[in-house]
Scaffold this motif. Structure first.
Motif, PDB file in Angstrom:
ATOM      1  N   LEU A   9     -13.414   3.851   5.435  1.00  0.00           N
ATOM      2  CA  LEU A   9     -12.277   3.469   6.465  1.00  0.00           C
ATOM      3  C   LEU A   9     -11.541   4.729   6.986  1.00  0.00           C
ATOM      4  O   LEU A   9     -10.897   4.578   8.054  1.00  0.00           O
ATOM      5  CB  LEU A   9     -11.506   2.218   6.109  1.00  0.00           C
ATOM      6  CG  LEU A   9     -12.078   0.938   5.912  1.00  0.00           C
ATOM      7  CD1 LEU A   9     -11.172   0.007   5.346  1.00  0.00           C
ATOM      8  CD2 LEU A   9     -12.508   0.230   7.407  1.00  0.00           C
ATOM      9  N   ASN A  60     -10.353   1.006  12.657  1.00  0.00           N
ATOM     10  CA  ASN A  60     -10.730   0.606  11.539  1.00  0.00           C
ATOM     11  C   ASN A  60      -9.352  -0.286  11.057  1.00  0.00           C
ATOM     12  O   ASN A  60      -9.299  -0.472   9.998  1.00  0.00           O
ATOM     13  CB  ASN A  60     -10.895   1.397  10.477  1.00  0.00           C
ATOM     14  CG  ASN A  60     -12.237   2.122  10.919  1.00  0.00           C
ATOM     15  OD1 ASN A  60     -13.197   1.602  11.309  1.00  0.00           O
ATOM     16  ND2 ASN A  60     -12.476   3.395  10.296  1.00  0.00           N
ATOM     17  N   ALA A  98      -9.911  11.602   9.284  1.00  0.00           N
ATOM     18  CA  ALA A  98      -8.716  10.900   9.465  1.00  0.00           C
ATOM     19  C   ALA A  98      -7.534  11.649   9.439  1.00  0.00           C
ATOM     20  O   ALA A  98      -6.569  11.294  10.069  1.00  0.00           O
ATOM     21  CB  ALA A  98      -9.002   9.662   8.322  1.00  0.00           C
ATOM     22  N   SER A 105      -8.741  -1.970   7.165  1.00  0.00           N
ATOM     23  CA  SER A 105      -7.834  -1.261   6.585  1.00  0.00           C
ATOM     24  C   SER A 105      -6.634  -2.382   6.108  1.00  0.00           C
ATOM     25  O   SER A 105      -6.559  -2.373   5.021  1.00  0.00           O
ATOM     26  CB  SER A 105      -7.275  -0.273   7.243  1.00  0.00           C
ATOM     27  OG  SER A 105      -8.277   0.767   7.351  1.00  0.00           O
ATOM     28  N   THR A 159     -12.657  10.667   5.519  1.00  0.00           N
ATOM     29  CA  THR A 159     -11.361  10.878   5.022  1.00  0.00           C
ATOM     30  C   THR A 159     -10.994  12.266   5.711  1.00  0.00           C
ATOM     31  O   THR A 159      -9.810  12.423   6.172  1.00  0.00           O
ATOM     32  CB  THR A 159     -11.337  11.006   3.550  1.00  0.00           C
ATOM     33  OG1 THR A 159     -12.104  12.026   2.968  1.00  0.00           O
ATOM     34  CG2 THR A 159     -11.515   9.716   3.081  1.00  0.00           C
ATOM     35  N   GLN A 161     -11.641   2.308   0.858  1.00  0.00           N
ATOM     36  CA  GLN A 161     -10.609   3.239   1.616  1.00  0.00           C
ATOM     37  C   GLN A 161     -11.250   4.279   2.204  1.00  0.00           C
ATOM     38  O   GLN A 161     -11.051   4.783   3.531  1.00  0.00           O
ATOM     39  CB  GLN A 161      -9.443   3.575   0.703  1.00  0.00           C
ATOM     40  CG  GLN A 161      -8.514   2.499   0.361  1.00  0.00           C
ATOM     41  CD  GLN A 161      -7.437   2.870  -0.506  1.00  0.00           C
ATOM     42  OE1 GLN A 161      -6.468   3.785   0.174  1.00  0.00           O
ATOM     43  NE2 GLN A 161      -7.415   2.738  -1.677  1.00  0.00           N
ATOM     44  N   THR A 191      -4.330   4.656   8.667  1.00  0.00           N
ATOM     45  CA  THR A 191      -5.644   4.187   9.011  1.00  0.00           C
ATOM     46  C   THR A 191      -5.787   4.821  10.516  1.00  0.00           C
ATOM     47  O   THR A 191      -5.125   4.630  11.402  1.00  0.00           O
ATOM     48  CB  THR A 191      -6.076   3.096   8.928  1.00  0.00           C
ATOM     49  OG1 THR A 191      -7.372   2.679   9.108  1.00  0.00           O
ATOM     50  CG2 THR A 191      -5.335   1.880   9.788  1.00  0.00           C
ATOM     51  N   LEU A 246       0.339   2.174   4.375  1.00  0.00           N
ATOM     52  CA  LEU A 246      -1.028   2.274   4.989  1.00  0.00           C
ATOM     53  C   LEU A 246      -1.072   3.342   5.953  1.00  0.00           C
ATOM     54  O   LEU A 246      -0.327   3.187   6.781  1.00  0.00           O
ATOM     55  CB  LEU A 246      -1.661   0.916   5.522  1.00  0.00           C
ATOM     56  CG  LEU A 246      -2.817   0.920   6.389  1.00  0.00           C
ATOM     57  CD1 LEU A 246      -4.081   1.297   5.539  1.00  0.00           C
ATOM     58  CD2 LEU A 246      -2.896  -0.379   7.065  1.00  0.00           C
ATOM     59  N   ALA A 262      -8.995   5.253   5.559  1.00  0.00           N
ATOM     60  CA  ALA A 262      -7.697   4.442   5.296  1.00  0.00           C
ATOM     61  C   ALA A 262      -7.018   5.397   3.898  1.00  0.00           C
ATOM     62  O   ALA A 262      -7.648   5.901   3.132  1.00  0.00           O
ATOM     63  CB  ALA A 262      -7.684   3.190   4.880  1.00  0.00           C
ATOM     64  N   THR A 295      -4.129   6.057  15.732  1.00  0.00           N
ATOM     65  CA  THR A 295      -3.809   5.777  14.268  1.00  0.00           C
ATOM     66  C   THR A 295      -2.757   4.676  14.263  1.00  0.00           C
ATOM     67  O   THR A 295      -1.661   4.714  15.065  1.00  0.00           O
ATOM     68  CB  THR A 295      -3.321   7.020  13.515  1.00  0.00           C
ATOM     69  OG1 THR A 295      -2.044   7.543  14.228  1.00  0.00           O
ATOM     70  CG2 THR A 295      -4.212   8.128  13.563  1.00  0.00           C
TER      71      THR A 295
END
Length: 969
Positions: free
Chosen positions: A594, A617, A397, A621, A394, A591, A613, A611, A596, A546
């Motif tokens: 991923l 992924n 991301a 997602s 996370t 989540q 992500t 969303l 996400a 992304t």
């Protein structure tokens, strides 16, 4: 529930179609398995900001990153000075000087926002922290010379423009910034935090905003001495990111900054990590709805390895959606309505903080013991490997998403500059990510045991009356009528040579010209359909790997049935709290693996599930998104938990000035029967929320969150075919069941007669003024003339409204006015938080500014030129990110505009005339019709309002939730 909700929606109740056992089995089989997530190491490899650096002879460090995605450059200037450098009696000086640096320079007199607006700067601001002061803006490449001239002028040629009047004004502005923060629920905790953890004399002991007394005592010589001590080029780092390279940057930096002499070297103040001699427990009263418990420790700063381990610990304990605090205290034992933990890493120290809002009816002492036991258990046993990997994924991301911005507060330029300043390494972000990914259960447990077993600072904030607010002895006086008239005339006159292209008034020659800026090239929008007819609106952005998407439903708050205000909010809150295949914890964990982020919410006209992500992924997602949208479980246990959380949130709204105004104003603007009157419900009507059932939620989902009311918007680096295939797999076989919900806008708004509703909120150091009217504008018409005219009147820093209340009078930290464009109505609303003792005069001044603009002055030639230049030149910066493109696509669709609308908007701006803008404003806005809401302390404010010639109604804050009507006095 993963998001805050601005509004609600609803549906007439109808029969609920119960899925067959076969259908349920098909859903479970389809949703049970997700594609494997990309390894976190692969994601980290995508996070890269290559740079080159050089240092001028005067010590100025320059970092350059090349990104040719758009003709813009992010310019980020970081000075090695923050509140930790302030001696006793000078608290708040670093932040005060940040404000003064926006008031013009010797060679560019006047407000700094004037030339920035003219060149189309975006993401522009300045901030101050314990450790640094920074200034940043993103500008068209063609305006780079000019912004470098301006930044160098305030680094080397500032003090001749710092006047006593500017100082007095900005002291007032900063004091109102302080009041505005203090006026919020829990707003005084920031002082308790630093003072409770760090002893007197420690550089991190006092807050960045400073004390009222120290600010009031600041002299002109004090602030000039401050500047000379800290703002030399050898104490600065400038990062340039975007359409630039070193070969171009070096001669420009030499040209504009090379002649500025070195200043004194900043000395790093000693700042050891303190340990309290014994646990400290304090309790403070505040006008809050819920008791909040804090547990805090001073910990190492960002350079230390333990800081990264503590960041992972905070994520596992209370940062992830699946965190220990959420599982045990919020969802499990339901002792709290919310809980979180953070590790705030500063340059030399950090603060590890755990907080929890106690569920109403729960004994705070019992909740505190449970919280302490959970922290102790984590310290003893540590995290699992899976939890650490979810924190790492996370974190990476989020960093990937930030790479889209070249400038701004968290973009590429700021990332490089902060690393260089705090860690002597512009690429420090890579070390941070690598350290987090390399953390182990043993290393995290060891760091937690080392730092979180030391004596704790425990703070309890409970509902009650606040202590008396400390105001300064005097406040800077507003300008006299004659001086104000002169200032206003100067602001509205033709630009001074320094703000245009002529010779500067100082000694450095003319401001560099701005070359031609090409029109925006908005990404090509393509439209496709899934096999069940859902339209997919797509644009490709390849800057970062992304994908952002939103499933938008034609629902929104206006669909709420009259007796169930809050149903849509409750439904969207519950939709991601468990599906027929995954419980709430499994959804959160999926989540996190991923990277996400799936969020839900409503605005006035739409309900949505969105969303974000990493594109590697994408398939997994989108599968998770489909499970949440199509298969919500609405488990009874989750509904009851969410009911308690929602009622607590509603109670919190009734303590917040902005939320109180937002709950009262719609009833005055629309009357009781128009659909948009439902906006007054905020998060919901408490009585309605108490009565909502699972059947209500399931019926709303069936009637409104359905394929025939859905449209999918996507911005991705992946091609349309791949994106469409991913959504087809999850949504293509989705079919609607039962009758669809329907909205009715036959009831027209009936605005109340002009009046002031005063919401009594005792002990408020500020009053929040909100007012406005319904206009006759067609939401789907071409409103560019009206919106452009309002750039002069109410929108943006340089607007008449803001310049008057903030820059002329110093009564407010910021005031705005603007059109709120919804699908079926366009109200005009102003918002102005002002110091309490100036509430009446400020409201009168708002009326005078609007009336004067409409009746006499209109848009001046200088304002027109500045506005048109700014609006056209800022377009590339405004649509730099995928999120901005996604919002533009949705706006075009909602208002019936063509997909290439933004490709043609520059020509539309250039075709406008000042006369068109004047006519558009005068035909739309009528302040004689306005209704007003003031949220403030009636004992201080009522007398000020009685003299304004409008009837005043007083409402206690506790009555705004819906039960009590205003009382006339």
């Amino acid at each position: 529930m993963r998001s805050m909700f601005r509004a609600l929606s609803g549906v007439a109740m109808m029969a609920i179609a119960v899925p067959t056992v076969h259908a349920q089995a098909q859903r479970q089989q389809a949703a049970a398995a997700l594609p494997a997530a990309a390894p976190v190491a692969d994601l980290i490899a995508q996070v890269d900001i290559p740079y080159e650096s050089f240092t001028l002879d005067n010590g100025l460090t320059v970092l350059v990153h090349t990104d040719r995605k758009a003709p813009i450059v992010g310019v980020s200037v970081w000075y090695d000075v923050g509140s930790k450098h302030e001696p006793k009696g000078k608290t708040g000086f670093a932040h005060l000087f940040e404000h003064l640096m926006f008031n013009g320079t010797e060679n560019a007199p006047g407000d700094y926002f004037e030339p920035l607006r003219a060149i189309g700067a975006t993401d522009l601001n300045g901030t101050t922290s314990f450790d640094r002061t920074n200034y940043f803006q993103t500008v068209p490449r063609a305006a780079l010379d000019r912004i470098l001239f301006l930044e160098s002028d305030r680094m080397g040629y500032l003090l001749g423009a710092v006047t006593q009047r500017n100082l007095d004004n900005q002291i007032g502005v900063v004091q109102n910034e302080k009041r505005q923060g203090d006026n919020q629920p829990y707003g005084l905790v920031r002082y308790k935090m630093s003072e409770g953890l760090f002893p007197v004399g420690h550089p991190y002991h006092h807050s960045t905003i400073g004390s009222m007394a120290d600010l009031q005592a600041a002299s002109l010589e004090d602030v000039k001495t401050w500047f000379r001590s800290y703002y030399g080029p050898n104490n600065a780092i400038i990062a340039l990111a975007g359409d630039i390279d070193v070969a171009t940057a070096r001669p420009l930096m030499e040209k504009y900054f090379g002649a500025i002499p070195r200043g004194p070297e900043t000395k790093l103040p000693p700042a050891p990590v303190p340990t309290l001699p014994a646990p400290v427990a304090e309790t403070m009263n505040d006008r809050v709805a819920n008791t909040r418990l804090y547990r805090m420790w001073a910990v190492p700063g960002l350079r230390e390895t333990d800081a990264h381990n503590l960041t992972v610990a905070a994520g596992v304990l209370g940062g992830l959606a699946s965190s220990r605090l959420d599982r045990e205290l919020v969802r499990g034992r339901q002792l709290a309505v919310s809980a979180a933990s953070y590790n705030q890493s500063f340059a030399q120290v950090g603060i590890f903080m755990v907080q929890m809002d106690v569920r109403p009816g729960v004994d705070a002492a019992e909740a505190g013991r449970a919280l302490d036991a959970l922290i102790a258990d984590f310290i003893k046993n540590g995290p699992t490997e899976d939890e650490i990997q979810r924190v790492a994924t996370t974190t990476v991301a989020r960093r990937l998403g930030g790479l889209e911005q070249v400038g701004g507060f968290g973009g590429k330029a700021a990332t490089l500059a902060s690393g260089a300043l705090f860690a002597d390494d512009p690429a420090h972000y890579k070390k941070e990510l690598a350290a987090i990914a390399a953390a182990t259960p043993q290393s995290v447990r060891a760091a937690a045991a080392k730092w979180l077993t030391r004596p704790v600072y425990a703070l309890t904030v409970q509902p009650g009356e606040r202590e008396a607010y400390v105001e300064p002895g005097t406040t800077p006086a507003a300008p006299t009528a004659a001086a104000q008239a002169t200032n206003t005339a100067q602001a509205n006159a033709a630009p001074t040579p320094a703000a245009a292209d002529g010779p500067a008034q100082g000694t450095r020659g003319a401001l560099p010209p701005v070359a031609d800026i090409r029109d925006i090239d908005f990404p090509d929008v393509q439209r496709a359909r899934l096999s069940n007819g859902i339209e997919l609106v797509y644009a490709r952005q390849q800057a970062v790997p992304t994908t952002q998407a939103i499933v938008s439903f034609d629902a929104g708050q206006v669909a709420d049935p009259a007796g169930k205000l809050g149903l849509a909010n409750f439904t969207l809150a519950a939709i991601d709290e468990g599906t027929t295949t995954r419980d709430v914890n499994a959804l959160a964990e999926a989540q996190e693996r991923l990277g996400a982020r799936i969020s839900t919410g409503n605005d006035a006209d739409r309900s949505f599930v969105s969303l974000f992500t990493p594109s590697p992924n994408l398939d997994g997602s989108v599968a998770l998104l489909g499970d949440i949208v199509r298969n919500p479980a609405f488990a009874d246990s989750e509904i009851e938990r969410l009911r308690g959380q929602t009622l607590a949130r509603i109670a919190a709204e009734l303590t917040n000035p902005g939320a109180l105004a937002a709950r009262r104003l719609p009833g005055l603007l629309y009357g009781d029967s128009a659909p948009y009157a439902k906006l007054a419900a905020g998060t919901g009507d408490p009585a309605a929320v108490k009565g909502l059932t699972r059947a209500d939620l399931a019926a709303f989902h069936q009637a409104w969150l359905r394929p025939d009311k859905a449209k999918i918007f996507v911005v991705s680096d992946r091609p349309l075919a791949e994106v469409q295939a991913a959504f087809e797999r999850q949504f293509g076989n989705w079919r609607a069941n039962g009758a669809a919900g329907a909205k009715s806008f036959t009831a027209r708004p009936t605005q109340a007669s002009p009046r002031i509703v005063l919401i009594d909120r005792p002990d408020s150091p500020q009053s929040l003024i909100a007012g406005g009217q319904i206009t006759g504008l067609d939401p789907k018409g071409e409103l560019l003339p009206e919106f452009t005219a309002n750039e002069v009147l109410g929108s943006g820093f340089l607007s008449r409204i803001n310049m008057d209340l903030r820059e002329e009078k110093g009564w407010s930290y910021g005031a705005r006015g603007g059109f709120n464009r919804m699908e079926h109505a366009v109200p005009y609303i102003v918002n102005a938080p002002v110091q309490a003792d100036k509430t009446g005069p400020a409201l009168a001044s708002l009326r005078e500014q609007v009336s004067g603009f409409l009746s006499t002055s209109g848009v001046t030639p200088a304002e027109f030129e500045r506005t048109i230049n700014g609006e056209t030149r800022e377009l590339a910066g405004n649509f730099e990110t995928s999120g901005a493109v996604l919002a533009g696509m949705q706006a075009n669709d909602l208002y019936g505009r063509p997909d290439n609308y933004y490709d043609t908007i520059t020509q539309k701006y250039r075709a406008l005339t000042p006369q068109q803008l004047d006519a558009a404003a005068r035909g739309t806005i009528d302040p004689a019709k306005w209704v007003w809401v003031v949220v403030g302390d009636a004992s201080q404010v009522r007398g000020q309002l009685d003299s304004l010639g409008l009837p005043v109604e007083v409402v206690p804050a506790s009555a705004v939730g819906g039960s009590a009507a205003p009382r006339a006095n």
